[in-house]
Design an enzyme around this catalytic site. Sequence first.
Site, PDB file in Angstrom:
ATOM      1  N   GLY A  44       0.794  -1.233   0.000  1.00 57.34           N
ATOM      2  CA  GLY A  44       0.000   0.000   0.000  1.00 57.34           C
ATOM      3  C   GLY A  44       0.820   1.272   0.000  1.00 57.34           C
ATOM      4  O   GLY A  44       0.266   2.381  -0.028  1.00 57.34           O
ATOM      5  N   GLY A  97       2.774   2.413  -2.347  1.00 52.97           N
ATOM      6  CA  GLY A  97       2.790   3.092  -3.651  1.00 52.97           C
ATOM      7  C   GLY A  97       3.845   2.558  -4.619  1.00 52.97           C
ATOM      8  O   GLY A  97       4.139   3.197  -5.632  1.00 52.97           O
ATOM      9  N   LYS A  98       4.379   1.368  -4.359  1.00 49.39           N
ATOM     10  CA  LYS A  98       5.414   0.798  -5.235  1.00 49.39           C
ATOM     11  C   LYS A  98       4.880   0.626  -6.656  1.00 49.39           C
ATOM     12  O   LYS A  98       5.473   1.071  -7.629  1.00 49.39           O
ATOM     13  CB  LYS A  98       5.877  -0.585  -4.722  1.00 49.39           C
ATOM     14  CG  LYS A  98       6.431  -0.606  -3.336  1.00 49.39           C
ATOM     15  CD  LYS A  98       6.858  -1.996  -2.916  1.00 49.39           C
ATOM     16  CE  LYS A  98       5.719  -3.008  -2.839  1.00 49.39           C
ATOM     17  NZ  LYS A  98       4.717  -2.723  -1.793  1.00 49.39           N
ATOM     18  N   GLY A  99       3.741  -0.062  -6.734  1.00 46.00           N
ATOM     19  CA  GLY A  99       3.126  -0.341  -8.043  1.00 46.00           C
ATOM     20  C   GLY A  99       2.822   0.952  -8.794  1.00 46.00           C
ATOM     21  O   GLY A  99       3.072   1.051 -10.003  1.00 46.00           O
ATOM     22  N   ARG A 134      -6.157 -10.387  -8.313  1.00 49.92           N
ATOM     23  CA  ARG A 134      -7.149  -9.346  -8.033  1.00 49.92           C
ATOM     24  C   ARG A 134      -7.950  -9.120  -9.316  1.00 49.92           C
ATOM     25  O   ARG A 134      -7.532  -9.555 -10.398  1.00 49.92           O
ATOM     26  CB  ARG A 134      -6.455  -8.047  -7.613  1.00 49.92           C
ATOM     27  CG  ARG A 134      -5.796  -8.156  -6.266  1.00 49.92           C
ATOM     28  CD  ARG A 134      -4.962  -6.917  -5.961  1.00 49.92           C
ATOM     29  NE  ARG A 134      -4.180  -7.108  -4.741  1.00 49.92           N
ATOM     30  CZ  ARG A 134      -3.030  -6.503  -4.486  1.00 49.92           C
ATOM     31  NH1 ARG A 134      -2.510  -5.660  -5.359  1.00 49.92           N
ATOM     32  NH2 ARG A 134      -2.401  -6.734  -3.363  1.00 49.92           N
ATOM     33  N   ARG A 175      -7.523   1.476  -1.534  1.00 52.65           N
ATOM     34  CA  ARG A 175      -7.291   0.673  -2.754  1.00 52.65           C
ATOM     35  C   ARG A 175      -8.412  -0.337  -2.940  1.00 52.65           C
ATOM     36  O   ARG A 175      -8.755  -0.694  -4.062  1.00 52.65           O
ATOM     37  CB  ARG A 175      -5.918  -0.011  -2.669  1.00 52.65           C
ATOM     38  CG  ARG A 175      -5.507  -0.652  -3.974  1.00 52.65           C
ATOM     39  CD  ARG A 175      -4.063  -1.129  -3.950  1.00 52.65           C
ATOM     40  NE  ARG A 175      -3.892  -2.281  -3.051  1.00 52.65           N
ATOM     41  CZ  ARG A 175      -2.712  -2.864  -2.824  1.00 52.65           C
ATOM     42  NH1 ARG A 175      -1.622  -2.419  -3.408  1.00 52.65           N
ATOM     43  NH2 ARG A 175      -2.621  -3.892  -2.006  1.00 52.65           N
ATOM     44  N   ARG A 182      -1.418  -7.435   6.443  1.00 53.49           N
ATOM     45  CA  ARG A 182      -0.467  -6.578   5.742  1.00 53.49           C
ATOM     46  C   ARG A 182       0.051  -5.455   6.646  1.00 53.49           C
ATOM     47  O   ARG A 182       1.233  -5.095   6.590  1.00 53.49           O
ATOM     48  CB  ARG A 182      -1.107  -6.006   4.471  1.00 53.49           C
ATOM     49  CG  ARG A 182      -1.091  -7.017   3.337  1.00 53.49           C
ATOM     50  CD  ARG A 182      -2.111  -6.756   2.262  1.00 53.49           C
ATOM     51  NE  ARG A 182      -2.163  -7.927   1.395  1.00 53.49           N
ATOM     52  CZ  ARG A 182      -1.454  -8.072   0.277  1.00 53.49           C
ATOM     53  NH1 ARG A 182      -0.690  -7.097  -0.144  1.00 53.49           N
ATOM     54  NH2 ARG A 182      -1.529  -9.185  -0.424  1.00 53.49           N
TER      55      ARG A 182
HETATM   56  N1  GDP Z   1      10.287 -11.897  -2.489  1.00 46.09           N
HETATM   57  C1  GDP Z   1       9.372 -11.537  -3.380  1.00 46.09           C
HETATM   58  N2  GDP Z   1       8.403 -10.694  -3.044  1.00 46.09           N
HETATM   59  C2  GDP Z   1       7.508 -10.337  -3.999  1.00 46.09           C
HETATM   60  C3  GDP Z   1       7.562 -10.821  -5.311  1.00 46.09           C
HETATM   61  N3  GDP Z   1       6.546 -10.301  -6.020  1.00 46.09           N
HETATM   62  C4  GDP Z   1       5.896  -9.495  -5.191  1.00 46.09           C
HETATM   63  N4  GDP Z   1       6.461  -9.502  -3.949  1.00 46.09           N
HETATM   64  C5  GDP Z   1       6.090  -8.760  -2.763  1.00 46.09           C
HETATM   65  O1  GDP Z   1       4.991  -9.383  -2.174  1.00 46.09           O
HETATM   66  C6  GDP Z   1       4.285  -8.401  -1.439  1.00 46.09           C
HETATM   67  C7  GDP Z   1       2.809  -8.539  -1.749  1.00 46.09           C
HETATM   68  O2  GDP Z   1       2.555  -8.210  -3.080  1.00 46.09           O
HETATM   69  P1  GDP Z   1       1.068  -8.101  -3.608  1.00 46.09           P
HETATM   70  O3  GDP Z   1       0.319  -9.315  -3.194  1.00 46.09           O
HETATM   71  O4  GDP Z   1       1.094  -7.783  -5.053  1.00 46.09           O
HETATM   72  O5  GDP Z   1       0.467  -6.908  -2.754  1.00 46.09           O
HETATM   73  P2  GDP Z   1       0.786  -5.342  -2.660  1.00 46.09           P
HETATM   74  O6  GDP Z   1       2.199  -5.172  -2.255  1.00 46.09           O
HETATM   75  O7  GDP Z   1      -0.169  -4.913  -1.632  1.00 46.09           O
HETATM   76  O8  GDP Z   1       0.529  -4.754  -3.992  1.00 46.09           O
HETATM   77  C8  GDP Z   1       4.886  -7.054  -1.834  1.00 46.09           C
HETATM   78  O9  GDP Z   1       5.763  -6.672  -0.797  1.00 46.09           O
HETATM   79  C9  GDP Z   1       5.657  -7.354  -3.067  1.00 46.09           C
HETATM   80  O10 GDP Z   1       6.779  -6.489  -3.199  1.00 46.09           O
HETATM   81  C10 GDP Z   1       8.630 -11.725  -5.632  1.00 46.09           C
HETATM   82  O11 GDP Z   1       8.796 -12.202  -6.731  1.00 46.09           O
HETATM   83  N5  GDP Z   1       9.489 -12.045  -4.638  1.00 46.09           N
HETATM   84  N1  ADP Z   2       1.806   9.460  -2.722  1.00 46.77           N
HETATM   85  C1  ADP Z   2       0.586   8.956  -2.687  1.00 46.77           C
HETATM   86  N2  ADP Z   2      -0.412   9.655  -2.125  1.00 46.77           N
HETATM   87  C2  ADP Z   2      -1.663   9.147  -2.038  1.00 46.77           C
HETATM   88  N3  ADP Z   2      -2.028   7.943  -2.511  1.00 46.77           N
HETATM   89  C3  ADP Z   2      -1.072   7.173  -3.085  1.00 46.77           C
HETATM   90  C4  ADP Z   2       0.276   7.644  -3.185  1.00 46.77           C
HETATM   91  N4  ADP Z   2       0.986   6.680  -3.796  1.00 46.77           N
HETATM   92  C5  ADP Z   2       0.129   5.666  -4.059  1.00 46.77           C
HETATM   93  N5  ADP Z   2      -1.105   5.964  -3.640  1.00 46.77           N
HETATM   94  C6  ADP Z   2      -2.303   5.103  -3.673  1.00 46.77           C
HETATM   95  O1  ADP Z   2      -2.149   4.123  -2.648  1.00 46.77           O
HETATM   96  C7  ADP Z   2      -2.686   2.875  -3.046  1.00 46.77           C
HETATM   97  C8  ADP Z   2      -1.619   1.801  -2.920  1.00 46.77           C
HETATM   98  O2  ADP Z   2      -0.632   2.029  -3.914  1.00 46.77           O
HETATM   99  P1  ADP Z   2       0.039   0.822  -4.667  1.00 46.77           P
HETATM  100  O3  ADP Z   2       0.883   1.394  -5.746  1.00 46.77           O
HETATM  101  O4  ADP Z   2      -0.978  -0.191  -5.039  1.00 46.77           O
HETATM  102  O5  ADP Z   2       0.943   0.247  -3.469  1.00 46.77           O
HETATM  103  P2  ADP Z   2       1.874  -1.045  -3.407  1.00 46.77           P
HETATM  104  O6  ADP Z   2       2.164  -1.478  -4.798  1.00 46.77           O
HETATM  105  O7  ADP Z   2       3.094  -0.568  -2.689  1.00 46.77           O
HETATM  106  O8  ADP Z   2       1.117  -2.057  -2.618  1.00 46.77           O
HETATM  107  C9  ADP Z   2      -3.205   3.064  -4.455  1.00 46.77           C
HETATM  108  O9  ADP Z   2      -4.587   3.237  -4.425  1.00 46.77           O
HETATM  109  C10 ADP Z   2      -2.487   4.316  -4.947  1.00 46.77           C
HETATM  110  O10 ADP Z   2      -3.254   5.025  -5.884  1.00 46.77           O
END
Ligand code: GDP
Ligand code: ADP
Length: 427
Positions: free
Chosen positions: A178, A180-182, A208, A301, A312
């Site tokens: 959550g 904001g990596k993605g 998802r 989200r 989480r």
């Molecule tokens: N070690 C490892 N972690 C991963 C990989 N792919 C995703 N993750 C991590 O798994 C965690 C959960 O990812 P996800 O289920 O997509 O949820 P989100 O981080 O909430 O978007 C995140 O911290 C990701 O960075 C992978 O290939 N290897």
């Molecule tokens: N700087 C920011 N300020 C406010 N909302 C953000 C910011 N960066 C990301 N978000 C929002 O936060 C939520 C989680 O971001 P997401 O990229 O899915 O996180 P992650 O990949 O780390 O789990 C999304 O709904 C996204 O639009």
Amino acid sequence: MSLFATTTADYYHLSFLKYYYCSLSGLKSVGEPVLMGEAPAFFADDLQARFSNGFHLKLKDFETATVVGNKTYVIGGIDEPTSTGVRIFDESTGEWVIPTVLGTKPKAFKSHSTVLLNKDRILIIKSNSKSNDSAWFLEVDTQFVRDQKKKFGSEVVAWSKGVIGDSERPIVISGPSGVGKGTLINMLMKEFPSMFGFSVSHTTRAPREKEENGVHYHFTNRSVMEEEIKAGKFLEFAAVHGNLYGTSIEAVEIVADAGKRCILDIDVQGARSVRASSLEAIFIFICPPSFEELEKRLRARGTETEEQIQKRLRNAKSELEQGNSPGLFDHVLVNNDLEACYERLKKILGLNGSMDATPKTPTGVFALPMDLSLSKIDEKILINSGNADQKIVLDLSSIKGGAPGRTRGLYMYTADLHTDDVTNGNF
Ligand SMILES: Nc1nc2c(ncn2[C@@H]2O[C@H](COP(=O)(O)OP(=O)(O)O)[C@@H](O)[C@H]2O)c(=O)[nH]1
Ligand SMILES: Nc1ncnc2c1ncn2[C@@H]1O[C@H](COP(=O)(O)OP(=O)(O)O)[C@@H](O)[C@H]1O
């Protein structure tokens, strides 16, 4: 420095190969006497010395034999899908061994030449091939192979494809769920589509709503993934929030093969594993401005159940602690204002709006001849063909990586060389 090359043959005994191919090349190695075998009697004597039992090696069509210490690696049969393509004669036991073959095996090839490098890997140059798909390595005693031998308790070899040129350092991005990596990765990929490629991880979690198999993740089940991990297909893997996640070697290589810079979105455990691997990446940790804001984003989200959100958030605490542990991450970015954070990310990656965003792809692909032989001179391989003066040079001085992934940093060029140039090392 060794000067030892073999090529495809019907029937030779080993010592014959050893000397014959040096003479085939017709080149002098720099600073070392040239091994030239002319007299057949010499071969017979040498055979006696090597194989007191009078062993003769019979090679099939398109097979080569390369001697590494007491072992002779016979490479061939690569066109047969069921074949390992490699068998080993162990002189100390007088027996043939079929090794466990790891890494990415080359697709069908027949005529080829080999040369031993550093006593730990055999370079294979495919005849009649394109320069960007001509070089392969069979690792026989590298660190990776030694580790795998211990693991399997048997003889192991590993293939690694040679890649011309180099790719830029991959980028590892970690941070709690959550944060904001993605979002940040998507912004980078959108602005620089030809420059970055995403490493598509494997996961056992359910997709998802908007997630596509093969695009966001390779969705798989635990038993399949565990088997693939055992088979050595993963660069790293970790259990995260109750599911298995992992980066396959192939996921990273596909991006690099496309001449793009690879982005990995992985958790802190994964980052630690990649740090310990041969992948020389840049490690970036993304932090939330506060824990409350993280929770708010995760809920907004709307992709997780309450139970999953709680899990989480619990995990986020330890991830944030680990993210700040010394030596793991090169950069820590606080994602408060999204645009500002994105600008700082671009700065770390050396991007400013005006830069050329074309991918780094190898240039100058050319054809290798049908008949070729190899000679090794220091860190360079001369690929000799029928044309006495025109040589192809393969420079291995900056190779990196290797099995279970690709071997990068190869440079190949054509050069008009005379015997004097070769003798003096002027190429
Ligand atoms: N070690 C490892 N972690 C991963 C990989 N792919 C995703 N993750 C991590 O798994 C965690 C959960 O990812 P996800 O289920 O997509 O949820 P989100 O981080 O909430 O978007 C995140 O911290 C990701 O960075 C992978 O290939 N290897
Ligand atoms: N700087 C920011 N300020 C406010 N909302 C953000 C910011 N960066 C990301 N978000 C929002 O936060 C939520 C989680 O971001 P997401 O990229 O899915 O996180 P992650 O990949 O780390 O789990 C999304 O709904 C996204 O639009």
